[in-house]
Every structure is written in structure tokens, then in C-alpha cells.
Scaffold this active site. Structure first.
Site, PDB file in Angstrom:
ATOM      1  N   HIS A  37      -3.441  -1.907  -4.179  1.00  0.00           N
ATOM      2  CA  HIS A  37      -4.904  -2.006  -4.152  1.00  0.00           C
ATOM      3  C   HIS A  37      -5.482  -0.603  -4.050  1.00  0.00           C
ATOM      4  O   HIS A  37      -4.756   0.347  -3.745  1.00  0.00           O
ATOM      5  CB  HIS A  37      -5.353  -2.891  -2.978  1.00  0.00           C
ATOM      6  CG  HIS A  37      -4.974  -2.348  -1.634  1.00  0.00           C
ATOM      7  ND1 HIS A  37      -5.883  -1.810  -0.759  1.00  0.00           N
ATOM      8  CD2 HIS A  37      -3.767  -2.235  -1.024  1.00  0.00           C
ATOM      9  CE1 HIS A  37      -5.249  -1.406   0.324  1.00  0.00           C
ATOM     10  NE2 HIS A  37      -3.967  -1.651   0.197  1.00  0.00           N
TER      11      HIS A  37
ATOM     12  N   SER B 216       0.822  -1.220   0.000  1.00  0.00           N
ATOM     13  CA  SER B 216       0.000   0.000   0.000  1.00  0.00           C
ATOM     14  C   SER B 216       0.851   1.263   0.000  1.00  0.00           C
ATOM     15  O   SER B 216       1.542   1.534  -0.955  1.00  0.00           O
ATOM     16  CB  SER B 216      -0.980  -0.004   1.183  1.00  0.00           C
ATOM     17  OG  SER B 216      -1.591  -1.262   1.279  1.00  0.00           O
TER      18      SER B 216
END
Lengths: 262, 70
Positions: free
Chosen positions: A168, A145
Site C-alpha cells: 500500500h 508494508s
């Protein structure tokens, strides 16, 4: 509480026996204050054993400094104590000190992070990217992330063969109210991350977005997990490697600056 | 504030409600201004430094989380 009652505290053995050194009688005062300094050092290392479970390695003056970013990148909110966190308000002045210190020639950034606060992560990434000294980042276990922009912020980014990076979408979980505004806000936050990554690595915007929104790869989410070589092939990370490669690259770029003296 | 992490949010924020607003006070630790949290046993835990000197942040005895004596 005394040390004996604490778990994990071992009797302290000084790494170097204190030896009287021959010297002029006038040196006595100097020696005495040196010894006090040593006492302070051992006290500090005892403290870190007690409080953090970390043992201080005997201090060796190095021209390279290592910055480790682990666990959650903690930002605007203090996270509950079960999280292992890296506090950005402490890292930022450290980066300032590293940039400014003449004896520091290069910085290696060790990453093993599960992401965290978007703005704190971007702040650290921007600080690393704007450093004038050579920087190398190594993704060890995971750089997920918000760890992705931090990894690409260094001059050279590396990933160990088994390390993984999860890419993501940013989801709404902050304290933001108002549906249409919120959607736009999250979009904007996401663009900040995407723009940083594409401008500091070789991945294209289309490819990075495709990784972000790929379905069927993660069990409970959309997105992609890139492992070792895959992150290099995607153009996000410069090369696969570990400690040796990272230090070699750092030393080479320090030599290139004409400053490296061994 | 937005958290960007693959870990389930419930897991990250678990126990947030029980976190008491900690009692903190501003002190000087060997000449460095710092914010400490007063623990139940009366000891002081370093929360963060308030100094503007970046060198203070490189000192191993002034890392957030350590017990400090005032």
C-alpha cells in the site's frame, strides 16, 4: 519477587542430568569451571522464561542462524508497550556478527511483521542484501508494508501458502511539517522502498506501483493483499514453501560455496 | 520518521502520551556497556547495548527487555 509468585514460571528441570565423568584428577578445576558455565546458561534460560515467556532450546551448534523479525519494526521512535516490536539497533550488530563469524555458513530470516519504520526496515533490508553468506527469507504469517523489502532482500525469498503481504502507499504520519515539501518527502520515501523491491526481485516498477495504488481491494485503504502463490506470481517472492524448503535451499547454496560440512 | 504499516496509526501509537520519559542509566553488565531503565520497583531493565563488539549482541542474556542485575 520470588519465582513462586510469578505466573508462567515452572520448576526448572535440567535437560541433561549432571553426570560425573571419569577423568584425570588434574581435570577437576576444568570440570568445575565448566559446571559454572552450565549454571550461567541455565540462569540465562530461566531469565528468558521469566521475562520473555520464551524457553531456550538446549543449545545445538548449528552452521545456520535464524533471525526472526516480528511485530513492528521499531526505528527512530520507541513505540508504546502494547506493540510487539523488533528493535533494529539490536539486529544490525547481530547481522555484523553473523557476517563475520566463521562458523556461521548461512542465515535464515523468519518474517512475521506488520511493517514499521521505513528507514529501520530499509536499513535491515540493505544489511541482509549486502551479506556475503547465503540468506533465505520465509514470510510466515505476514510480511506487510516495510516487510516486503526485508523479504526480498535475501538471496532466496519464500512465502508459506497462507501468508500474506500487504502492499500500500506510504502515508504521511511522521512528524514532518510543510505541505509541498512533505508531499515530495513522502514520494521520495516511497521511491526508496519501490526501488529496493524492484532491484531485489522480479517484479516490475509498473506492476508494483499498480499493486500499491489498486482501489477496491482493501476495506479502508488502497493497495493489494497478496497471499502465498500470488506473491510468487507477481514476481516479488521466489517460491512458495516453508521451513524444509528454506533449509534445503540454504544447505544447497552453502554446498555451492564449498563450505558446507555435515 | 515515517511508519509504514497496514495497522491503524491510532492503534500503534495508543498510549504514547502516557509513556513517561524513563529514567535510564549507563552501566556495565559483565564487561558490556549497556543502557538500563530503572523500574519503579528498583529493578533494572536492559534497554540497549552500547558495545561496539558485535559478538555481545549475540548473547542471549543481553537481549533488550531482560531484567539485569548490576
Amino acid at each position: 519477587m520470588s519465582n513462586e509468585n510469578r505466573q508462567g514460571v515452572f520448576p526448572f528441570h535440567p535437560s541433561q542430568p549432571i553426570q560425573p565423568s571419569p577423568g584425570k584428577p588434574g581435570d577437576d578445576h576444568q570440570k568445575h569451571s565448566d559446571r559454572n558455565k552450565d549454571d550461567d546458561k541455565t540462569k540465562a534460560s530461566m531469565e528468558s522464561v521469566k521475562e520473555l515467556g520464551a524457553n531456550n532450546i538446549p543449545q545445538v551448534q548449528s552452521s545456520i542462524h535464524c533471525l526472526s523479525i516480528v511485530g513492528q519494526v521499531e526505528g527512530h521512535m520507541v513505540l508504546p508497550p502494547q506493540n510487539k516490536t523488533t528493535k533494529y539497533e539490536h539486529l544490525i550488530p547481530q547481522l555484523v556478527a553473523l557476517e563475520q563469524a566463521k562458523e556461521v555458513k548461512g542465515v535464515v530470516i523468519m518474517l512475521n511483521t506488520v511493517g514499521g519504520d521505513v528507514e529501520a526496515g530499509l536499513a535491515i533490508a540493505e544489511m541482509i542484501a549486502s551479506m556475503s553468506k547465503p540468506t533465505v527469507s520465509v514470510v510466515l504469517g505476514g510480511g506487510h508494508s516495510i516487510g516486503v523489502p526485508i523479504a526480498v532482500a535475501a538471496d532466496t525469498s519464500m512465502i508459506t501458502p497462507t501468508a500474506s503481504m500487504t502492499i500500500h502507499p506510504i502515508r504521511l504520519n511522521g512528524l514532518v511539517i510543510g505541505v509541498p515539501q512533505t508531499y515530495e518527502y513522502v514520494e521520495k520515501m516511497q521511491d526508496r522502498v519501490i526501488n529496493f523491491v524492484i532491484s531485489h526481485s522480479n517484479v516490475s516498477q509498473e506492476k508494483f506501483r499498480e499493486f500499491m495504488f489498486r482501489a477496491g481491494e482493501l476495506a479502508r485503504d488502497i493497495g493489494t493483499v497478496l497471499i502465498g502463490q500470488e506473491a510468487v506470481e507477481a514476481g516479488i517472492i521466489s517460491s512458495v514453501g516453508g521451513l524444509n524448503e528454506a533449509i534445503n535451499i540454504l544447505n544447497k547454496s552453502i554446498e555451492g560455496n564449498g563450505e558446507y560440512v555435515q | 520518521m515515517i511508519l509504514y504499516t497496514p495497522i491503524q496509526l491510532e492503534q500503534v501509537l495508543q498510549g504514547l502520551d502516557e509513556m513517561k520519559s524513563a529514567k535510564t542509566k549507563q552501566v556495565m553488565i559483565s564487561g558490556v556497556p549497556a543502557l538500563v531503565q530503572v523500574e519503579e520497583d528498583g529493578s533494572n531493565k536492559l534497554v540497549k547495548l552500547l558495545s561496539t563488539d558485535p559478538e555481545h549482541y549475540m548473547r542471549p542474556e543481553l537481549v533488550p527487555g531482560v531484567q539485569v542485575k548490576i
